[in-house]
Design an enzyme around this catalytic site. Structure first.
Site, PDB file in Angstrom:
ATOM      1  N   ARG A 225     -21.487  -9.442  42.929  1.00  0.00           N
ATOM      2  CA  ARG A 225     -21.305 -10.875  43.128  1.00  0.00           C
ATOM      3  C   ARG A 225     -22.422 -11.622  42.394  1.00  0.00           C
ATOM      4  O   ARG A 225     -23.586 -11.214  42.427  1.00  0.00           O
ATOM      5  CB  ARG A 225     -21.346 -11.232  44.624  1.00  0.00           C
ATOM      6  CG  ARG A 225     -20.161 -10.703  45.421  1.00  0.00           C
ATOM      7  CD  ARG A 225     -18.890 -11.468  45.086  1.00  0.00           C
ATOM      8  NE  ARG A 225     -17.736 -11.024  45.849  1.00  0.00           N
ATOM      9  CZ  ARG A 225     -16.859 -10.134  45.430  1.00  0.00           C
ATOM     10  NH1 ARG A 225     -17.018  -9.548  44.248  1.00  0.00           N
ATOM     11  NH2 ARG A 225     -15.822  -9.808  46.169  1.00  0.00           N
ATOM     12  N   HIS A 273     -15.949 -10.575  34.116  1.00  0.00           N
ATOM     13  CA  HIS A 273     -15.409 -10.209  35.436  1.00  0.00           C
ATOM     14  C   HIS A 273     -14.248  -9.222  35.288  1.00  0.00           C
ATOM     15  O   HIS A 273     -13.136  -9.459  35.775  1.00  0.00           O
ATOM     16  CB  HIS A 273     -14.963 -11.441  36.210  1.00  0.00           C
ATOM     17  CG  HIS A 273     -14.963 -11.215  37.701  1.00  0.00           C
ATOM     18  ND1 HIS A 273     -15.285 -12.194  38.600  1.00  0.00           N
ATOM     19  CD2 HIS A 273     -14.680 -10.109  38.444  1.00  0.00           C
ATOM     20  CE1 HIS A 273     -15.194 -11.719  39.834  1.00  0.00           C
ATOM     21  NE2 HIS A 273     -14.825 -10.443  39.766  1.00  0.00           N
TER      22      HIS A 273
END
Length: 310
Positions: A225, A273
């Site tokens: 994250r 990502h």
């Protein structure tokens, strides 16, 4: 009895998920009606993406569970209107994708591949990396993804330390836990992998103090994250040589803005990502199993602890 299942996500996701979900629900023996629209009081289950239009769960008076399409649940755990069980996505396809990405980048840094790939200028440079058993790797976060990555790296011979907020016991992994053991975990990390959840307790886990605890020149791999890292502190550590390289797949703002310093830094690798994506076929099997369990009166899998945030 028919289970009414609402698919609540962006419209393009329905195109991708409808057929795999129907196949998985059929295979699980569930009698169902799957749609993108129901009267709220008719819905039994919501297959859910946190960026969908459904944000107020109050009208869903018959709702039995919300089944998240994403591994991350930080954008929904604080929703006070959600009072039914919330299941996060734990998908073996997602896990395998994460293991492959983490392992690839750990080996890249361990073997010093960049020197060969980027340094081909006609000069014969011989560099011999240590064996994996001589390389300390620390994985912060020992949930489903962290454990799988730690076990795979250990199977390759790396000296793996795992750290979590609560006690864990994983054969072949040195497991540490709690705030008092974080400095020890950091000190062992020539390669550091971040796979903690995004909670108030984990924000800025990597900061000026903890970055200084790493061996000088350590490499950081973050597929977890973005908020786990204090970006200014990491950039300062990179400029000072305390951190040798950072491979980052997740960021506080995504897509990463074009003017962000990470893009231009010579010792940062940005990936968009991609470390691990939910795979529709395997994710649909997880969702179908939870619907089957709900209809059979069995416990749901992968329930979120709302107090912990994951």
């Amino acid at each position: 009895m028919t289970a009414n299942i609402l698919f609540a996500a962006k419209p393009d996701r329905w195109t991708i998920y409808e057929a795999p979900l129907r196949r998985a629900l059929d295979a699980a023996g569930v009698t169902y009606d799957l749609r993108t629209g129901f009267a709220p009081e008719e819905v039994d289950y919501i297959v859910y993406a946190p960026n969908s239009d459904v944000q107020d769960f109050t009208p869903y008076t018959r709702l039995k569970a919300v089944l998240n399409l994403w591994a991350g649940v930080e954008n929904i755990t604080g929703n006070q209107t959600l009072t039914v069980p919330l299941a996060r996505m734990v998908d073996h396809g997602l896990t395998q994708g994460m293991v492959e990405w983490v392992t690839g980048h750990a080996l890249r840094h361990h073997l010093g591949m960049d020197a060969d790939i980027l340094g081909q200028d006609g000069t014969w440079r011989k560099h011999i990396p240590p064996l994996a058993s001589e390389r300390g790797v620390t994985v912060l976060g020992l949930g489903e993804l962290g454990r799988a990555c730690a076990e795979t790296l250990a199977s390759l011979g790396f000296d793996v330390t795992g750290w979590a907020r609560s006690p864990k016991d994983i054969p072949g992994i040195r497991c540490l836990h709690g705030d008092s053991a974080l400095a020890d975990a950091m000190a062992r990390a020539e390669i550091l992998v971040l796979l903690l959840p995004d909670t108030p307790a984990t924000e800025n886990t990597l900061n000026a103090r903890t970055l200084a605890q790493l061996p000088r020149g350590a490499c950081i791999i973050n597929p977890g994250r973005g908020p786990l890292i204090d970006d200014d502190a990491l950039l300062a550590a990179l400029d000072a040589g305390q951190v040798g390289h950072a491979t980052l797949d997740v960021f506080r703002t995504e897509p990463l803005p074009a003017d962000h310093p990470y893009w231009a830094h010579p010792n940062v690798t940005v990936t968009p990502h991609i470390a691990s994506e939910t795979r529709p076929e395997t994710a649909s099997q997880v969702i179908a199993e939870n619907v089957r369990r709900g209809e059979a009166g069995e416990p749901f899998l992968h329930l979120v602890n709302r107090d912990l945030g994951y």
